[in-house]
Design an enzyme around this catalytic site. Structure first.
Site, PDB file in Angstrom:
ATOM      1  N   HIS A 159       0.827  -1.204   0.000  1.00  0.00           N
ATOM      2  CA  HIS A 159       0.000   0.000   0.000  1.00  0.00           C
ATOM      3  C   HIS A 159       0.870   1.266   0.000  1.00  0.00           C
ATOM      4  O   HIS A 159       0.684   2.167  -0.818  1.00  0.00           O
ATOM      5  CB  HIS A 159      -0.919  -0.024   1.223  1.00  0.00           C
ATOM      6  N   TYR A 195      -7.234   6.353  15.370  1.00  0.00           N
ATOM      7  CA  TYR A 195      -7.053   5.038  16.007  1.00  0.00           C
ATOM      8  C   TYR A 195      -5.588   4.836  16.411  1.00  0.00           C
ATOM      9  O   TYR A 195      -5.291   4.504  17.559  1.00  0.00           O
ATOM     10  CB  TYR A 195      -7.509   3.925  15.038  1.00  0.00           C
TER      11      TYR A 195
HETATM   12  C1  LIG Z   1      -7.335  -1.262  12.132  1.00  0.00           C
HETATM   13  C2  LIG Z   1      -6.224  -1.035  11.131  1.00  0.00           C
HETATM   14  C3  LIG Z   1      -6.233   0.402  10.673  1.00  0.00           C
HETATM   15  C4  LIG Z   1      -4.857  -1.263  11.763  1.00  0.00           C
HETATM   16  O1  LIG Z   1      -4.638  -2.577  11.984  1.00  0.00           O
HETATM   17  P1  LIG Z   1      -3.304  -3.015  12.705  1.00  0.00           P
HETATM   18  O2  LIG Z   1      -3.355  -4.496  12.788  1.00  0.00           O
HETATM   19  O3  LIG Z   1      -2.126  -2.374  12.064  1.00  0.00           O
HETATM   20  O4  LIG Z   1      -3.518  -2.357  14.142  1.00  0.00           O
HETATM   21  P2  LIG Z   1      -2.788  -2.668  15.487  1.00  0.00           P
HETATM   22  O5  LIG Z   1      -3.740  -2.379  16.583  1.00  0.00           O
HETATM   23  O6  LIG Z   1      -2.174  -4.011  15.532  1.00  0.00           O
HETATM   24  O7  LIG Z   1      -1.612  -1.607  15.503  1.00  0.00           O
HETATM   25  C5  LIG Z   1      -0.413  -1.923  14.928  1.00  0.00           C
HETATM   26  C6  LIG Z   1       0.739  -1.348  15.686  1.00  0.00           C
HETATM   27  O8  LIG Z   1       1.341  -0.344  14.837  1.00  0.00           O
HETATM   28  C7  LIG Z   1       1.387   0.889  15.524  1.00  0.00           C
HETATM   29  N1  LIG Z   1       1.207   2.005  14.601  1.00  0.00           N
HETATM   30  C8  LIG Z   1       1.088   3.277  14.962  1.00  0.00           C
HETATM   31  N2  LIG Z   1       0.934   4.064  13.918  1.00  0.00           N
HETATM   32  C9  LIG Z   1       0.927   3.276  12.840  1.00  0.00           C
HETATM   33  C10 LIG Z   1       0.773   3.513  11.462  1.00  0.00           C
HETATM   34  N3  LIG Z   1       0.605   4.739  11.010  1.00  0.00           N
HETATM   35  N4  LIG Z   1       0.790   2.493  10.610  1.00  0.00           N
HETATM   36  C11 LIG Z   1       0.939   1.251  11.060  1.00  0.00           C
HETATM   37  N5  LIG Z   1       1.094   0.943  12.373  1.00  0.00           N
HETATM   38  C12 LIG Z   1       1.095   1.945  13.259  1.00  0.00           C
HETATM   39  C13 LIG Z   1       0.266   0.754  16.512  1.00  0.00           C
HETATM   40  O9  LIG Z   1       0.460   1.674  17.530  1.00  0.00           O
HETATM   41  C14 LIG Z   1       0.434  -0.676  16.961  1.00  0.00           C
HETATM   42  O10 LIG Z   1       1.569  -0.787  17.803  1.00  0.00           O
HETATM   43  P3  LIG Z   1       1.863  -2.035  18.792  1.00  0.00           P
HETATM   44  O11 LIG Z   1       1.829  -3.274  17.960  1.00  0.00           O
HETATM   45  O12 LIG Z   1       3.244  -1.772  19.328  1.00  0.00           O
HETATM   46  O13 LIG Z   1       0.781  -1.989  19.805  1.00  0.00           O
HETATM   47  C15 LIG Z   1      -6.437  -2.027   9.956  1.00  0.00           C
HETATM   48  O14 LIG Z   1      -7.725  -1.848   9.389  1.00  0.00           O
HETATM   49  C16 LIG Z   1      -5.387  -1.890   8.893  1.00  0.00           C
HETATM   50  O15 LIG Z   1      -5.282  -0.959   8.122  1.00  0.00           O
HETATM   51  N6  LIG Z   1      -4.551  -2.927   8.823  1.00  0.00           N
HETATM   52  C17 LIG Z   1      -3.493  -3.005   7.801  1.00  0.00           C
HETATM   53  C18 LIG Z   1      -2.202  -2.622   8.389  1.00  0.00           C
HETATM   54  C19 LIG Z   1      -1.724  -1.218   8.036  1.00  0.00           C
HETATM   55  O16 LIG Z   1      -0.518  -0.983   8.007  1.00  0.00           O
HETATM   56  N7  LIG Z   1      -2.657  -0.256   7.738  1.00  0.00           N
HETATM   57  C20 LIG Z   1      -2.309   1.117   7.377  1.00  0.00           C
HETATM   58  C21 LIG Z   1      -1.949   1.284   5.903  1.00  0.00           C
HETATM   59  S1  LIG Z   1      -3.190   0.754   4.778  1.00  0.00           S
HETATM   60  C22 LIG Z   1      -4.169   2.128   4.466  1.00  0.00           C
HETATM   61  O17 LIG Z   1      -3.866   3.186   4.853  1.00  0.00           O
HETATM   62  C23 LIG Z   1      -5.377   1.837   3.634  1.00  0.00           C
HETATM   63  C24 LIG Z   1      -6.148   3.041   3.403  1.00  0.00           C
HETATM   64  O18 LIG Z   1      -5.779   3.858   2.565  1.00  0.00           O
HETATM   65  O19 LIG Z   1      -7.197   3.200   4.032  1.00  0.00           O
END
Ligand SMILES: CC(C)(COP(=O)(O)OP(=O)(O)OC[C@H]1O[C@@H](n2cnc3c(N)ncnc32)[C@H](O)[C@@H]1OP(=O)(O)O)[C@@H](O)C(=O)NCCC(=O)NCCSC(=O)CC(=O)O
Length: 311
Positions: A159, A195
Site C-alpha cells: 500500500h 485510532y
Molecule cells: C485497524 C487497522 C487500521 C490497523 O490494523 P493493525 O493491525 O495495524 O492495528 P494494530 O492495533 O495491531 O496496531 C499496529 C501497531 O502499529 C502501531 N502504529 C502506529 N501508527 C501506525 C501507522 N501509522 N501504521 C501502522 N502501524 C502503526 C500501533 O500503535 C500498533 O503498535 P503495537 O503493535 O506496538 O501496539 C487495519 O484496518 C489496517 O489498516 N490494517 C493493515 C495494516 C496497516 O498498516 N494499515 C495502514 C496502511 S493501509 C491504508 O492506509 C489503507 C487506506 O488507505 O485506508
C-alpha cells in the site's frame, strides 16, 4: 457562522497559492520524476534492508516511540481532516455550473495534453500526494519499534509503495475521479490515524473493526463510482486519465482482497487461538495485557506478514 465559512473558504480555496495552483512538471515541489523515484527507492531499500539486517537496527525506547507515533498520527489525522474540507470546497468552487454532473465524474479528455492540472482541486490532490510521502514515516516507526518483524505486513508495504506512485501519475494524467478518491481516502484516514493516535497514547479504542470496515467500504466505493465515469467516457469525447484508471481499478481490487483477508483473519468467527499470536506475545513481553497490547492484538495468519526475522 457566515464569517467562519468565508474565512475557511479563503484559507482553503481562495488564497492565491491555492486558487492559482498549477502542477508544473519538475517545478512544483515533489513533481519531478527524480523526487518520486528517489523517495520510493529509499523507502523500499530501508524497508527491505530492515528485514535483512533486523538484528543490527537500533530500537527506540518505547516511550519515545509512543510520543513520536502520537505526534505523527495526530498530524496526519488533522491534515486528512483539512484535506476533506479543502477538497470538498474546492470541488464546489471549481466545477462548472452548467455541466457539474459530468465534471464530477469525468474531467474532459485533452488529447493534445495541453491542459495543466490546476486550481484548488489539484492543490488538494497535491497535498494528498505529499501526505503519502509523509506516510513513509509509518513504516519507519514500525521498523524502529521492538516488534517490527511481526507488524510489517505485505499489505502495509504494498500500500505505502503504490499509493504515492498512483497519486503522482493521477495528477500528471489529470485523472478523472481522483478528487473523489482523495476525499474518501482522507475521510478514512481521519478515523485510522485517530485510532493509531489513541493506540500510541495507550487508550484502547474499541472500534478497530470499524476502521477496517471503513477501509473496505472505501474500496467498494471505488467500484461504485467507476461505471458513472465509464458511461461518460464512452458517451462523450472521453475522460482524462482513462488508461491510468484501468491500473487503479486493478490496484483497488487487490487492496479490497487484502483487506477482506485482514478482516477475516482479525475479526472472523473462527479466530485461531494461536499461542504465538501477537496478543500472547505482547502479554509475554509486557508482562500482561496493557491497553496498547490490546490495541494491537491481532490473530493474524502468518502468511499475511512478510515473515522475515524472528516471530
Ligand atoms: C485497524 C487497522 C487500521 C490497523 O490494523 P493493525 O493491525 O495495524 O492495528 P494494530 O492495533 O495491531 O496496531 C499496529 C501497531 O502499529 C502501531 N502504529 C502506529 N501508527 C501506525 C501507522 N501509522 N501504521 C501502522 N502501524 C502503526 C500501533 O500503535 C500498533 O503498535 P503495537 O503493535 O506496538 O501496539 C487495519 O484496518 C489496517 O489498516 N490494517 C493493515 C495494516 C496497516 O498498516 N494499515 C495502514 C496502511 S493501509 C491504508 O492506509 C489503507 C487506506 O488507505 O485506508
Amino acid at each position: 457562522m457566515e464569517d467562519l465559512y468565508t474565512s475557511v473558504h479563503y484559507w482553503l480555496v481562495d488564497h492565491p497559492t491555492i486558487s492559482q495552483f498549477e502542477w508544473k512538471q519538475g517545478h512544483t515541489f515533489g513533481s519531478s520524476l527524480c523526487f518520486l523515484t528517489l523517495s520510493i527507492s529509499i523507502y523500499l531499500s530501508i524497508t527491505l534492508l530492515s528485514f535483512r539486517f533486523s538484528s543490527l537496527l537500533p530500537t527506540l525506547p518505547t516511550t519515545t516511540l509512543h510520543r513520536i507515533t502520537a505526534v505523527h498520527s495526530l498530524v496526519l489525522c488533522l491534515v486528512s481532516l483539512i484535506m476533506i474540507v479543502g477538497c470538498s470546497l474546492a470541488v464546489f468552487h471549481q466545477m462548472p455550473r452548467h455541466d457539474w454532473r459530468r465534471w464530477v465524474f469525468c474531467f474532459p479528455a485533452d488529447n493534445n495534453s495541453t491542459t495543466l492540472p490546476r486550481g484548488p482541486v489539484f492543490f488538494w490532490i497535491h497535498v494528498c500526494y505529499l501526505s503519502k510521502i509523509l506516510e513513509f514515516v509509518d513504516t519507519l516507526l514500525i521498523i524502529l519499534s521492538r516488534s517490527r518483524s511481526r507488524r510489517l505486513s505485505f499489505l502495509h508495504v504494498y500500500h505505502h509503495t503504490m499509493v504515492p506512485l498512483l497519486c503522482y501519475l493521477g495528477i500528471y494524467a489529470r485523472q478523472s475521479l481522483i478528487h473523489i478518491a482523495v476525499m474518501i481516502n482522507a475521510s478514512v484516514h481521519v478515523v485510522m490515524y485517530a485510532y493509531y493516535f489513541l493506540c500510541a497514547i495507550e487508550k484502547k479504542p474499541w472500534w478497530k473493526k470499524l476502521v477496517t470496515d471503513c477501509q473496505i467500504i472505501q474500496f467498494i466505493l471505488g467500484f461504485i463510482c467507476s461505471p458513472i465515469m465509464l458511461y461518460y467516457h464512452f458517451t462523450t469525447a472521453g475522460c482524462s486519465g482513462f488508461g491510468l484508471w484501468c491500473v487503479d481499478i486493478v490496484f483497488n481490487a487487490s487492496l479490497l482482497l487484502l483487506f477482506l483477508d485482514f478482516h477475516s483473519n482479525n475479526y472472523g468467527k473462527k479466530i485461531r487461538k494461536d499461542p504465538h499470536s501477537k496478543r500472547e506475545r505482547d502479554k509475554e513481553e509486557e508482562g500482561g495485557t496493557t491497553g496498547r497490547a490490546f490495541c494491537s492484538a491481532r490473530f493474524e495468519n502468518h502468511h499475511q506478514y512478510l515473515g522475515l526475522g524472528p516471530r
